[in-house]
Write a protein that holds these residues in place. Structure first.
Motif, PDB file in Angstrom:
ATOM      1  N   PHE A  88      39.870  49.393  61.598  1.00  0.00           N
ATOM      2  CA  PHE A  88      40.114  50.130  60.345  1.00  0.00           C
ATOM      3  C   PHE A  88      40.834  49.336  59.253  1.00  0.00           C
ATOM      4  N   SER A  89      40.103  49.317  58.215  1.00  0.00           N
ATOM      5  CA  SER A  89      40.810  48.640  57.084  1.00  0.00           C
ATOM      6  C   SER A  89      40.284  49.592  55.959  1.00  0.00           C
ATOM      7  N   LYS A  90      41.199  49.331  54.886  1.00  0.00           N
ATOM      8  CA  LYS A  90      40.723  50.252  53.412  1.00  0.00           C
ATOM      9  C   LYS A  90      39.238  49.903  53.063  1.00  0.00           C
ATOM     10  N   SER A  94      35.207  55.297  51.270  1.00  0.00           N
ATOM     11  CA  SER A  94      34.365  55.538  50.322  1.00  0.00           C
ATOM     12  C   SER A  94      34.975  55.086  49.166  1.00  0.00           C
ATOM     13  N   ASP A  95      34.051  54.863  47.964  1.00  0.00           N
ATOM     14  CA  ASP A  95      34.451  54.620  46.664  1.00  0.00           C
ATOM     15  C   ASP A  95      35.402  55.751  45.962  1.00  0.00           C
ATOM     16  N   GLU A  96      34.891  57.077  46.785  1.00  0.00           N
ATOM     17  CA  GLU A  96      35.707  58.310  46.022  1.00  0.00           C
ATOM     18  C   GLU A  96      36.920  58.436  46.552  1.00  0.00           C
ATOM     19  N   ALA A  97      36.994  57.790  47.956  1.00  0.00           N
ATOM     20  CA  ALA A  97      38.428  57.858  48.422  1.00  0.00           C
ATOM     21  C   ALA A  97      39.306  56.715  48.045  1.00  0.00           C
ATOM     22  N   GLY A 102      43.810  55.178  44.336  1.00  0.00           N
ATOM     23  CA  GLY A 102      44.099  53.997  43.518  1.00  0.00           C
ATOM     24  C   GLY A 102      44.009  52.748  44.000  1.00  0.00           C
ATOM     25  N   ILE A 103      43.002  52.478  45.092  1.00  0.00           N
ATOM     26  CA  ILE A 103      43.043  51.308  45.880  1.00  0.00           C
ATOM     27  C   ILE A 103      41.833  50.121  45.185  1.00  0.00           C
ATOM     28  N   PHE A 104      41.737  50.283  43.832  1.00  0.00           N
ATOM     29  CA  PHE A 104      40.696  49.473  43.560  1.00  0.00           C
ATOM     30  C   PHE A 104      41.304  47.916  42.847  1.00  0.00           C
TER      31      PHE A 104
END
Length: 104
Positions: A88-90, A94-97, A102-104
């Motif tokens: 698993f990784s960030k 989903s883009d929503e998640a 705040g992970i963009f």
């Protein structure tokens, strides 16, 4: 249109009611669900992972997923495969998640 698409949507809706206790997101949006297969007999196979092998819900979350999917009347059986590859990784979120965390 994919066969069983209505049933698959019901499965996804149930998955969205399961949450990782450490992150306030459902496991579907988090990207913990790697695959959903439904055969002609309405047997469901879910391939999923956890955020880490040491996740505190490693024993209970797969069981919760199985129980919730099993509660869908049309489903005849459920098999949960817990996998660790790919890890698993960030990037799996989903883009929503990502936006919510705040992970963009």
């Amino acid at each position: 249109m994919e066969k069983n698409s209505g049933l698959k949507n019901k499965v996804i809706e149930k998955l969205k009611t399961c949450y990782d206790p450490e992150i306030p997101l459902n496991i579907y949006e988090m990207g913990l669900i790697y695959g959903i297969e439904i055969d002609e007999k309405q047997c469901v196979k879910i391939e999923m992972t956890l955020t880490s092998p040491n996740c505190p819900v490693a024993d209970s979350l797969p069981k919760e997923v199985e129980d919730k999917i099993r509660s869908i009347p049309e489903i005849t059986s459920v098999k949960i495969d817990l996998v660790w590859d790919p890890p698993f990784s960030k990037d799996m979120m989903s883009d929503e998640a990502k936006l919510l965390l705040g992970i963009f």
